[in-house]
Scaffold this motif. Structure first.
Motif, PDB file in Angstrom:
ATOM      1  N   LEU A 199     -57.335 -48.892 -76.046  1.00 53.46           N
ATOM      2  CA  LEU A 199     -58.368 -47.988 -76.553  1.00 53.46           C
ATOM      3  C   LEU A 199     -59.047 -47.303 -75.385  1.00 53.46           C
ATOM      4  O   LEU A 199     -59.379 -47.951 -74.388  1.00 53.46           O
ATOM      5  N   ILE A 235     -56.719 -44.366 -79.696  1.00 50.05           N
ATOM      6  CA  ILE A 235     -56.045 -45.643 -79.922  1.00 50.05           C
ATOM      7  C   ILE A 235     -54.555 -45.478 -79.659  1.00 50.05           C
ATOM      8  O   ILE A 235     -53.890 -44.644 -80.280  1.00 50.05           O
ATOM      9  N   PHE A 288     -62.512 -41.704 -84.555  1.00 53.52           N
ATOM     10  CA  PHE A 288     -61.458 -42.193 -83.683  1.00 53.52           C
ATOM     11  C   PHE A 288     -60.192 -41.384 -83.926  1.00 53.52           C
ATOM     12  O   PHE A 288     -60.042 -40.745 -84.958  1.00 53.52           O
ATOM     13  N   LEU A 292     -60.213 -51.813 -82.647  1.00 49.56           N
ATOM     14  CA  LEU A 292     -61.320 -50.861 -82.534  1.00 49.56           C
ATOM     15  C   LEU A 292     -62.665 -51.500 -82.835  1.00 49.56           C
ATOM     16  O   LEU A 292     -63.639 -51.295 -82.106  1.00 49.56           O
TER      17      LEU A 292
END
Length: 293
Positions: free
Chosen positions: A230, A168, A140, A130
């Motif tokens: 991602l 993610i 996130f 990330l």
């Protein structure tokens, strides 16, 4: 309410959750090495992999296997040892225990038995990817592995399509092509995304582009290594109440999307019935295929 003071309990066993490197052994912390050296036993996802790590750092602590296939058998054994005063470390093959790896059930069993659970910080593939991705680092939403079954995977993706956070995922190389195709279909071809391959290892690589571009790369290139995927969040999310209903879309897909987003099955059926202007009982029967019996 229960209060744990991790370092003020001098007697009794402790469970130490010890992260291990996701590739580069130099990422092992001093504290992790000291902990694995000092405990009485290491509960390892794969004792063969962990033994390589122990040998590298000249750690001689004994191991016991603890993985997804022997969880129910091992937990009572480990709890008994902890109650006898043994100090036990739990490790997975790479990264942090419990994060898409074994550990959560043992943690809960220790909490229920009033055994202190002490976490150590360390390597994590999702966060490592990330911070170098270029996508918004916060907020996130960590999802991990999508379901392997195509129908369930598509329903999960549909349920995530409206989330505004950076998403993610973890994925194995042999499933990457299909997963990227599913993500592009569910989120839109132009949604920005990043593939992170072989993090911290010699062939570490980042591929940044749209989901369509990354899906095309996965379809034409030789895919190797473990991936973190991602995906940028939805910049203009809509709610179920304001989304136009596509009457050509199967009812089970609509219901599954809401369930994947966190709604209870009956609430999801009620919501679809409302959006379609139909009776809840009719949507219930169609969703469960009761008319086919």
């Amino acid at each position: 309410m229960e209060q744990q003071r991790s370092f003020q309990t001098e007697t009794g066993g402790h469970l130490y959750l010890v992260p291990t490197p996701i590739g580069n052994l130099d990422d092992m912390t001093f504290r992790a090495v000291k902990t694995l050296t000092a405990v009485d036993l290491i509960a390892a996802e794969d004792t063969r992999n962990t033994q390589k790590l122990l040998n590298h750092f000249e750690i001689t602590t004994k191991q016991i296997s603890f993985h997804e296939h022997n969880t129910q058998e091992r937990i009572p054994q480990l709890i008994a040892k902890l109650k006898q005063g043994m100090q036990i470390a739990q490790v997975s093959d790479a990264g942090m225990p419990s994060i898409s790896d074994p550990g959560h059930e043992l943690v809960n069993a220790c909490i229920d038995a009033h055994i202190p659970v002490v976490p150590l910080p360390g390597a994590n593939a999702g966060l490592t990817a990330l911070i170098a991705s270029g996508l918004a680092p916060q907020p996130f939403y960590f999802y991990g592995f999508l379901d392997r079954k195509p129908k369930d995977r598509k329903a999960e993706i549909a349920g995530l399509a409206q989330r505004p956070e950076t998403l993610i995922f973890y994925e194995a190389p042999h499933r990457l092509k299909k997963t990227l195709q599913n993500l592009a279909a569910g989120f839109g071809d132009e949604r920005p995304a990043v593939l992170c391959r072989e993090l911290t290892k010699r062939y570490e690589e980042f591929l940044r582009g749209s989901l369509a571009e990354l899906a095309n790369w996965a379809a034409t290139d030789t895919v190797r290594g473990e991936f973190v995927v991602l995906v940028g969040g939805n910049p203009a999310p809509t709610t179920a109440a304001t989304t136009a209903v596509d009457l050509s879309e199967p009812i089970d897909v609509q219901v599954d999307r809401l369930i994947a987003a966190g709604e209870k099955p009956n609430d999801a059926i009620k919501e679809v019935a409302k959006l379609r202007g139909a009776k809840k009982q009719e949507i219930y029967r169609q969703y469960h295929h009761l008319d086919e019996e």
